[in-house]
Design a protein around this motif. Structure first.
Motif, PDB file in Angstrom:
ATOM      1  N   ARG A   1      -0.366   3.314 -14.480  1.00  0.00           N
ATOM      2  CA  ARG A   1       0.772   3.280 -13.551  1.00  0.00           C
ATOM      3  C   ARG A   1       0.847   4.590 -12.767  1.00  0.00           C
ATOM      4  N   LEU A   2       1.168   4.462 -11.499  1.00  0.00           N
ATOM      5  CA  LEU A   2       1.381   5.604 -10.605  1.00  0.00           C
ATOM      6  C   LEU A   2       2.823   5.559 -10.122  1.00  0.00           C
ATOM      7  N   GLU A   3       3.575   6.605 -10.469  1.00  0.00           N
ATOM      8  CA  GLU A   3       4.984   6.664 -10.071  1.00  0.00           C
ATOM      9  C   GLU A   3       5.430   8.118 -10.006  1.00  0.00           C
ATOM     10  N   PRO A   4       6.004   8.575  -8.917  1.00  0.00           N
ATOM     11  CA  PRO A   4       6.320   7.791  -7.712  1.00  0.00           C
ATOM     12  C   PRO A   4       5.082   7.514  -6.855  1.00  0.00           C
ATOM     13  N   LEU A   5       5.151   6.409  -6.169  1.00  0.00           N
ATOM     14  CA  LEU A   5       4.078   6.035  -5.250  1.00  0.00           C
ATOM     15  C   LEU A   5       4.370   6.621  -3.877  1.00  0.00           C
ATOM     16  N   GLU A   6       3.409   7.386  -3.367  1.00  0.00           N
ATOM     17  CA  GLU A   6       3.550   7.956  -2.030  1.00  0.00           C
ATOM     18  C   GLU A   6       2.276   7.692  -1.252  1.00  0.00           C
TER      19      GLU A   6
ATOM     20  N   ALA B   1       3.613   1.733   2.218  1.00  0.00           N
ATOM     21  CA  ALA B   1       4.223   1.346   3.489  1.00  0.00           C
ATOM     22  C   ALA B   1       5.199   0.174   3.320  1.00  0.00           C
ATOM     23  N   ARG B   2       5.032  -0.597   2.262  1.00  0.00           N
ATOM     24  CA  ARG B   2       5.954  -1.694   1.977  1.00  0.00           C
ATOM     25  C   ARG B   2       7.218  -1.213   1.276  1.00  0.00           C
ATOM     26  N   GLY B   3       7.307   0.081   1.031  1.00  0.00           N
ATOM     27  CA  GLY B   3       8.513   0.653   0.431  1.00  0.00           C
ATOM     28  C   GLY B   3       8.534   0.618  -1.079  1.00  0.00           C
ATOM     29  N   LEU B   4       7.387   0.349  -1.703  1.00  0.00           N
ATOM     30  CA  LEU B   4       7.339   0.291  -3.163  1.00  0.00           C
ATOM     31  C   LEU B   4       7.296   1.695  -3.758  1.00  0.00           C
ATOM     32  N   SER B   5       7.892   1.849  -4.931  1.00  0.00           N
ATOM     33  CA  SER B   5       7.987   3.179  -5.538  1.00  0.00           C
ATOM     34  C   SER B   5       7.012   3.377  -6.684  1.00  0.00           C
ATOM     35  N   ALA B   6       6.286   2.325  -7.081  1.00  0.00           N
ATOM     36  CA  ALA B   6       5.340   2.444  -8.185  1.00  0.00           C
ATOM     37  C   ALA B   6       4.202   1.458  -7.978  1.00  0.00           C
ATOM     38  N   ALA B   7       3.042   1.793  -8.556  1.00  0.00           N
ATOM     39  CA  ALA B   7       1.884   0.910  -8.490  1.00  0.00           C
ATOM     40  C   ALA B   7       1.201   0.900  -9.845  1.00  0.00           C
ATOM     41  N   ILE B   8       0.567  -0.218 -10.164  1.00  0.00           N
ATOM     42  CA  ILE B   8      -0.184  -0.342 -11.409  1.00  0.00           C
ATOM     43  C   ILE B   8      -1.595  -0.838 -11.097  1.00  0.00           C
ATOM     44  N   LEU B   9      -2.465  -0.733 -12.073  1.00  0.00           N
ATOM     45  CA  LEU B   9      -3.788  -1.346 -12.025  1.00  0.00           C
ATOM     46  C   LEU B   9      -4.251  -1.539 -13.456  1.00  0.00           C
ATOM     47  N   TYR B  10      -5.321  -2.298 -13.637  1.00  0.00           N
ATOM     48  CA  TYR B  10      -5.871  -2.560 -14.956  1.00  0.00           C
ATOM     49  C   TYR B  10      -7.332  -2.145 -14.996  1.00  0.00           C
ATOM     50  N   THR B  11      -7.735  -1.565 -16.116  1.00  0.00           N
ATOM     51  CA  THR B  11      -9.129  -1.184 -16.289  1.00  0.00           C
ATOM     52  C   THR B  11      -9.473  -1.184 -17.768  1.00  0.00           C
ATOM     53  N   GLY B  12     -10.724  -1.458 -18.087  1.00  0.00           N
ATOM     54  CA  GLY B  12     -11.155  -1.450 -19.472  1.00  0.00           C
ATOM     55  C   GLY B  12     -11.120  -0.056 -20.063  1.00  0.00           C
TER      56      GLY B  12
END
Length: 320
Positions: A145-150, A270-281
């Motif tokens: 998880r990345l927060e805050p997302l900029e 740019a969509r105004g989201l404040s956090a992002a996630i991703l999945y990896t092994g």
């Protein structure tokens, strides 16, 4: 108390919509209690897919209420991969063990395969259940998880490479070719079919504006596909996801993967989201280092438990 008499119906082919809805409602009840969805995206998409090579295992109590569900992917030669969920009101009654023991209605070659079952969230109850069934952990999938997302800065592409949006009805075949090459050794992503891709295009979250293709001289080299989860799925606010980043092996070493990741994060910001996630092994240490440099940190873990399908966890031989 275990109840070995729990009846389990084994089905192949798509489930009727009312029965598929029962599974979705069961999964929602479990998610509300556990705080995490028990079934991932692919099994849910396969509930009514007439091309999916899966077996549906449905456990019901005496009045017909669905108390547990498991789905087994029987398309691979070496393994049978599954996910299961038990209604919170019917746990510790042998439903999960009955689902595992039910097996899959496939040809006899299932007797030579290994059973792998995903458990989402790495919950203590799932660990205990797997240990009791004699199924050790064989794989871990990290959510980061990345927060805050900029906004991540400018996207620096290799010379001659340009980005454009995915065009539904035009780019599917080219994208699948590159995706299968980029994930040739990935146990799930590299196997995405045309039907799987079309099913995702029909989902409410699908947005071509967040599906970016990198090309040079009209040839697809890689892509980044983003997704937005509504509030409630990963916290109280909507959360973006770097859903898939894939680069053709012939284009690796150009820095394209990092550029595509930045492009995806910029789109989500740019969509105004404040956090992002991703999945990896968990075994993908190179990717983990890259994502940590971008600010991502481990936030959750899914675990895969392994067992031999030649013998069920109850000791009975599993049969079609």
């Amino acid at each position: 108390m275990s109840d070995p008499s729990t009846p389990v119906q084994v089905r192949t082919g798509p489930l009727p919509t009312p029965e598929a809805d029962e599974v979705r409602e069961l999964a929602a009840r479990a998610a509300a209690v556990d705080g995490i969805a028990p079934l991932s995206e692919q099994p849910l998409l396969w509930l009514e897919d007439d091309q999916a090579r899966v077996a549906h295992l449905l456990a019901r109590d005496e009045d017909g209420t669905l108390t547990g569900y498991a789905q087994l992917d029987v398309s691979l030669a070496a393994t049978v991969r599954g996910e299961l969920v038990v209604d919170p009101a019917h746990r510790r009654r042998g439903v999960g063990r009955a689902l595992l023991a039910a097996g899959a209605p496939v040809t006899d070659d299932v007797l030579d395969r290994v059973l792998h079952v995903w458990a989402h969230g790495d919950l203590p109850a799932a660990r205990a259940f797997a240990a009791d069934a004699g199924m050790p952990v064989v794989r871990e999938l990290w959510q980061m998880r990345l927060e805050p997302l900029e906004r991540g800065g400018d996207v620096v592409l290799p010379p001659g490479v340009t980005l454009r949006q995915f065009v539904p009805g035009q780019d599917e075949d080219a994208w699948r070719r590159v995706n299968s090459r980029a994930f040739a050794h990935h146990p799930e992503q590299g196997r995405m079919t045309s039907a799987d891709l079309r099913a995702r295009e029909l989902e409410a979250w699908f947005d071509p504006a967040g599906f970016l293709l990198a090309e040079r001289d009209g040839k697809l080299l890689g892509s980044v596909w983003t997704k937005v989860h509504p509030a409630g799925e990963h916290g109280p606010v909507p959360v973006g996801e770097i859903y898939v980043v894939g680069v053709d092996p012939d284009a690796q070493g150009l820095g394209l993967g990092s550029a595509l990741t930045v492009a995806g994060l910029n789109h989500l910001a740019a969509r105004g989201l404040s956090a992002a996630i991703l999945y990896t092994g968990a075994e993908n240490t190179v990717a983990i280092r890259t994502y940590r440099r971008a600010g991502f940190e481990k936030s959750a873990t899914d675990v895969m438990f392994g067992s031999d399908t030649r013998r069920s966890p109850t000791g009975a031989t599993m049969a079609p």
